[in-house]
Design a protein around this motif. Structure first.
Motif, PDB file in Angstrom:
ATOM      1  N   CYS A 184       0.842  -1.196   0.000  1.00 47.38           N
ATOM      2  CA  CYS A 184       0.000   0.000   0.000  1.00 47.38           C
ATOM      3  C   CYS A 184       0.878   1.247   0.000  1.00 47.38           C
ATOM      4  O   CYS A 184       1.906   1.288   0.686  1.00 47.38           O
ATOM      5  CB  CYS A 184      -0.905   0.025   1.228  1.00 47.38           C
ATOM      6  SG  CYS A 184      -2.110  -1.312   1.288  1.00 47.38           S
ATOM      7  N   SER A 194      -2.746   5.561  -1.307  1.00 47.93           N
ATOM      8  CA  SER A 194      -3.931   5.744  -2.146  1.00 47.93           C
ATOM      9  C   SER A 194      -4.250   4.517  -2.985  1.00 47.93           C
ATOM     10  O   SER A 194      -5.327   4.426  -3.564  1.00 47.93           O
ATOM     11  CB  SER A 194      -3.723   6.951  -3.085  1.00 47.93           C
ATOM     12  OG  SER A 194      -2.617   6.729  -3.948  1.00 47.93           O
ATOM     13  N   THR A 195      -3.300   3.570  -3.048  1.00 49.15           N
ATOM     14  CA  THR A 195      -3.460   2.418  -3.924  1.00 49.15           C
ATOM     15  C   THR A 195      -2.966   1.152  -3.237  1.00 49.15           C
ATOM     16  O   THR A 195      -1.975   1.173  -2.516  1.00 49.15           O
ATOM     17  CB  THR A 195      -2.662   2.614  -5.239  1.00 49.15           C
ATOM     18  OG1 THR A 195      -3.051   3.837  -5.836  1.00 49.15           O
ATOM     19  CG2 THR A 195      -2.910   1.478  -6.213  1.00 49.15           C
ATOM     20  N   VAL A 252      -1.406  -2.382  -4.287  1.00 49.65           N
ATOM     21  CA  VAL A 252      -0.807  -3.107  -5.406  1.00 49.65           C
ATOM     22  C   VAL A 252      -0.756  -4.578  -5.019  1.00 49.65           C
ATOM     23  O   VAL A 252      -0.167  -4.946  -3.993  1.00 49.65           O
ATOM     24  CB  VAL A 252       0.607  -2.588  -5.724  1.00 49.65           C
ATOM     25  CG1 VAL A 252       1.226  -3.397  -6.863  1.00 49.65           C
ATOM     26  CG2 VAL A 252       0.564  -1.110  -6.074  1.00 49.65           C
ATOM     27  N   GLU A 298      -3.455  -2.859  -9.701  1.00 54.75           N
ATOM     28  CA  GLU A 298      -3.511  -1.725  -8.794  1.00 54.75           C
ATOM     29  C   GLU A 298      -4.965  -1.386  -8.512  1.00 54.75           C
ATOM     30  O   GLU A 298      -5.767  -1.255  -9.441  1.00 54.75           O
ATOM     31  CB  GLU A 298      -2.789  -0.520  -9.403  1.00 54.75           C
ATOM     32  CG  GLU A 298      -1.304  -0.726  -9.595  1.00 54.75           C
ATOM     33  CD  GLU A 298      -0.592   0.539 -10.059  1.00 54.75           C
ATOM     34  OE1 GLU A 298      -1.264   1.585 -10.139  1.00 54.75           O
ATOM     35  OE2 GLU A 298       0.620   0.462 -10.327  1.00 54.75           O
ATOM     36  N   PRO A 348      -7.553   1.215  -6.380  1.00 57.52           N
ATOM     37  CA  PRO A 348      -7.673   2.429  -5.573  1.00 57.52           C
ATOM     38  C   PRO A 348      -8.321   2.133  -4.227  1.00 57.52           C
ATOM     39  O   PRO A 348      -9.186   1.265  -4.111  1.00 57.52           O
ATOM     40  CB  PRO A 348      -8.564   3.338  -6.433  1.00 57.52           C
ATOM     41  CG  PRO A 348      -9.318   2.404  -7.315  1.00 57.52           C
ATOM     42  CD  PRO A 348      -8.410   1.247  -7.590  1.00 57.52           C
TER      43      PRO A 348
END
Length: 548
Positions: free
Chosen positions: A218, A221-222, A224, A244, A246
């Protein structure tokens, strides 16, 4: 300027065994190996490191994923000011002192597809642990609670594709609701962040998950998510896919059975093994002896470490070349996953045998310092016992070790205690002297040490003294040394270890017989003799490098 005339490798292998079969019927796989050749340049060492990392990628991943100490130190290096400060100082100094070995580790990181910082943390784990107040251990200790980062995934079972996450708030507050002819169910998952996990192990029979291993990360904001070829929680093999997602947004549709969901990353309180409360394992034992009346000159070494490393260690044969492709030196070394060769027993083309025992000084050198793994790697290049001592005791040594070195040429054997700042005590093993024992406790240097970390060492020393008295006149032969190293009479802290009180294993035993010119490796208890041998390696002194 002196130049080196270089000859074929010093060692030749015979008596290979692919398995070890013991009287009780168990079979243990042999330690896997790799042979590499590279130029004595940063690019050359990087290429050697990359080959090693690629060859043993699965072992390195498996070990790092299970190693609580490395994971905790990695967290401290990333998240605390003190951790970053100490780590950056160690890396910067290593880059000045040992740029070729740093390049080797960079190659290992690339070859194993791991973060260079993670590889470096593993190589500086003892220095970081002392400086940051964490313990050097692969064993979890008392359970405590601390905020750790985990992913939060709230997925909707059988939700309408048209509504997605926008079902009425009341519906999402309930675990289940009836909607559009079906039951919709909110299911929340909390997978770990930053380490490998197997969905099938965490959520068996859950159709929302596939079988492949995953690592989530993390960035605020995302999320992965990386998928690996492995399915056993090791994240071995190649990354097969990556997505990815959000955070804190309705995402989907993913398809049945859970088409929509909201993802987040947050700190949650959960039980964890507090590294500052770990029970420290003290590892490895050496017994050294010269007795010309019995034709003995050599020593034997038990390589002990966390039980999880039994199937993780590997063996590296490396030849370093000059610009004209002439051999500068060669070495053979047992190697821990992701660690520089040399931290475990080895030998080189100048006829030197080498072994180490971890020591536990309570303070690290305050000035910029070098790590023990880099020192161990450097000693593999030594051309004489004297040079080995010099390389093992630099003035900027951060901690300390017990270093044992012997020459197949001169039959000279030395055991040394080292301490922060390169302080040393050198003991030569003299002919007809009683066998010399060393484990993980300072016996000669007056150095403040972590006394609560050497309980096993003290027990092993007491067992050695008892066993020596059982032999008329003491220990005389290499067989006697191996007999002692195979002792299990202390049920809590034996010399030969199999997941003992400190959760340690004797990963293997190495016997350096200077008179017979052999190095013998035992994968099982050395008291079993040939039944536990993995290999015997002959040291051909006629092919040793010479200086001209």
């Amino acid at each position: 300027m002196a130049t080196f005339v270089l000859f074929p490798p010093l060692w030749c292998l015979f008596l290979p065994l692919s398995h070890l079969a013991f009287a009780f019927g168990a079979t243990i796989d042999a330690v896997p190996s790799i042979t590499v050749r590279c130029q004595d340049t940063e690019l050359g060492h990087w290429q050697c490191g990359k080959s090693i990392g690629a060859r043993f990628k699965s072992r390195i991943h498996a070990a790092f994923n299970k190693d609580a100490t490395v994971q905790e130190l990695f967290r401290k290096v990333r998240e605390t000011h003190r951790g970053k400060e100490v780590f950056q100082s160690l890396v910067s100094h290593a880059n000045q002192r040992y740029p070729l070995y740093l390049a080797e580790l960079n190659g290992t990181a690339v070859g194993s597809n791991l973060s260079m910082d993670l590889i470096l943390v593993a190589n500086f784990q003892q220095e970081l642990a002392v400086a940051l107040g964490a313990s050097v251990s692969s064993r979890p200790g008392p359970k405590m609670r601390q905020a750790v980062q985990k992913a939060s995934m709230t997925l909707c079972m059988n939700c309408s594709d048209s509504l997605g996450c926008s079902a009425d708030a009341e519906g999402w507050k309930r675990e289940k609701r009836f909607w559009n002819g079906t039951f919709e169910e909110r299911i929340k998952y909390s997978p770990p962040v930053g380490r490998c996990y197997s969905p099938r192990e965490l959520w068996p029979q859950d159709q929302a998950w596939g079988s492949h291993d995953i690592i989530d990360s993390c960035d605020g904001s995302t999320l992965v998510r990386q998928f690996y070829a492995s399915t056993d929680g090791t994240c071995a093999g190649m990354i097969t896919d990556s997505i990815e997602i959000p955070l804190k947004e309705c995402v989907g549709p993913f398809g049945r059975p859970r088409p929509w969901g909201v993802f987040d990353c947050k700190d949650v309180a959960e039980p964890f093994a507090d590294s500052s409360a770990f029970k420290i394992p003290d590892a490895c034992t050496d017994i050294l002896l010269v007795n010309s009346s019995h034709g003995t000159a050599g020593w034997a070494h038990n390589e002990d470490f966390g039980t999880m490393f039994f199937d993780s260690v590997y063996f590296v044969r490396q030849t370093v070349l000059n610009a004209r492709n002439q051999e500068v030196y060669s070495f053979a070394s047992f190697t821990y996953p992701g660690i520089l060769p040399g931290w475990a027993p080895g030998w080189n083309s100048f006829g030197l045998g080498i072994s180490w025992n971890v020591l536990y000084p309570s303070k690290i050198l305050k000035a910029s310092s070098v790590g023990v793994t880099f020192v161990c790697r450097d000693v593999l290049s030594a051309r004489s016992v004297e040079e080995a001592i010099r390389l093992a005791t630099p003035k900027d040594l951060g901690l300390g070790q017990n270093f044992n070195v012997g020459s197949f040429h001169s039959k000279q054997i030395i055991t040394i205690e080292t301490a922060p700042g390169g302080v040393k005590d050198i003991l030569q093993i003299h002919d007809h002297a009683a066998a010399t024992f060393h484990a993980n406790e300072y016996l000669r240097l007056r150095v403040p040490q972590e006394v609560d970390q050497i309980t096993s060492s003290q027990h092993r020393k007491q067992a050695f003294e008892r066993l020596t008295k059982q032999k008329p006149g003491g220990l005389h032969s290499m067989e006697d040394l191996l007999w002692v190293l195979g002792d299990t009479s202390d049920p809590a802290y034996p010399i030969f270890r199999r997941n003992d009180t400190t959760q340690e294993d004797t990963l293997f035993t190495v016997a350096f017989d200077l008179n017979a010119q052999t190095v013998t490796t035992y994968r099982g208890n050395p008291r079993l003799g040939k039944a536990s041998q993995q290999w015997v390696e002959h040291i051909d002194l006629a092919e040793a490098p010479v200086v001209v």
